[in-house]
Write an enzyme that holds these catalytic residues in place. Structure first.
Site, PDB file in Angstrom:
ATOM      1  N   ASP A 237       0.240   6.259  -3.992  1.00 29.33           N
ATOM      2  CA  ASP A 237       0.380   4.987  -3.292  1.00 29.33           C
ATOM      3  C   ASP A 237      -0.726   4.089  -3.834  1.00 29.33           C
ATOM      4  OD1 ASP A 237       0.431   2.823  -1.628  1.00 29.33           O
ATOM      5  OD2 ASP A 237       0.260   3.963   0.243  1.00 29.33           O
TER       6      ASP A 237
ATOM      7  N   SER B  85       6.478 -10.854 -13.078  1.00 30.92           N
ATOM      8  CA  SER B  85       7.796 -11.368 -12.691  1.00 30.92           C
ATOM      9  C   SER B  85       7.832 -12.864 -12.962  1.00 30.92           C
ATOM     10  CB  SER B  85       8.022 -11.123 -11.187  1.00 30.92           C
ATOM     11  OG  SER B  85       9.169 -11.806 -10.723  1.00 30.92           O
TER      12      SER B  85
ATOM     13  N   TYR C 269       5.548 -12.314  -1.928  1.00 31.39           N
ATOM     14  CA  TYR C 269       5.834 -11.670  -3.211  1.00 31.39           C
ATOM     15  C   TYR C 269       5.407 -12.558  -4.376  1.00 31.39           C
ATOM     16  CZ  TYR C 269       8.508  -9.343  -6.918  1.00 31.39           C
ATOM     17  OH  TYR C 269       8.877  -8.707  -8.078  1.00 31.39           O
TER      18      TYR C 269
END
Length: 245
Positions: free
Chosen positions: A55, A136, A149
């Protein structure tokens, strides 16, 4: 000769799996996963990669990953920061929650930023290495219903630039890859909407991207074809970043 080594985060599914599958042909690979041990085990069976649960939001998990890798590798040649998450619920910017913001910042920004710090120290021991940040188009594209995000990816883009500048004198090249609309689990729920927008002219290259498109860009970096281009941003987005008039 021994094979070069690589760590790929978020390797069990989607873009990360495509990258791991591609690099396993030439590299000794450790792929991380967080929540899908079944997918990780199928990756191991398919490619021969080692897998390690991590994680990235956890400092302890990041340290454990590097300790695991040091137990397997004499040195680290390539780190691919791929793991990330979308918001659990898309909310308008005026309704977004601090809980979602904190979760995405930890997973998408803090985790890879500080994993890179640890990996870079290891690479500096040999004076060589390559690091890839998968960000992105959301690093610069405003989506009002998932602002957390977008902010996390914009921050990660700056992290890539910072490390490229800091590590260049030490023989370590750093790159950013910005995928566009790629067919993955993350986009499955909105694929029809994207298909309609692509058909209406959203992209100069009128198709949705595939995970293998991103994997091929990583391959070029891994093979050293861009070693004099540290800090370069590779847009794997079908031309989305172009401005037409």
């Amino acid at each position: 000769m021994s094979r070069p080594t690589a760590i790929i985060t978020g390797a069990s599914r989607g873009i990360g799996r495509a990258i791991a599958t591609e690099l396993a042909r030439t590299h000794t690979v450790i792929g991380t996963y967080r929540a899908r041990p079944d997918a990780a085990e199928s990756l191991r069976a398919q490619t021969g990669c080692d897998v390690c649960r991590c994680d990235l939001a956890s400092g302890e998990d990041r340290q454990a990953l590097l300790a695991f890798a040091r137990g397997k590798f004499d040195g680290l040649d390539l780190l691919v920061n791929n793991a990330g998450m979308a918001p659990r619920v898309r909310r308008d910017l005026l309704d977004a929650t601090e809980e979602s913001f904190d979760e995405l910042m930890a997973a998408n920004l803090k985790g890879p930023h500080f994993l890179t710090q640890q990996a870079a120290r290891w690479m500096m021991e040999r004076g060589q290495g390559r690091i890839v940040f998968i960000t992105s188009i959301s690093a610069y594209t405003a989506s009002d219903n998932r602002g957390d995000y977008c902010i996390s990816k914009a921050g990660l883009s700056m992290s890539a630039a910072l490390y490229a500048h800091r590590l260049a004198p030490h023989g370590i090249q750093v790159f950013e890859i910005r995928p566009g609309i790629v067919r993955t689990d993350m986009t499955a729920n909105v694929q029809q909407q994207y298909d309609e927008r692509i058909a209406s002219g959203l992209l100069p290259q009128p198709r949705m991207g595939e995970s293998v498109d991103v994997a091929r860009a990583v391959r070029a970096i891994a093979d050293g074809l861009l070693d004099y281009s540290t800090g370069q941003v590779l847009n794997v987005d079908g031309g989305f970043h172009l401005r037409g008039l």
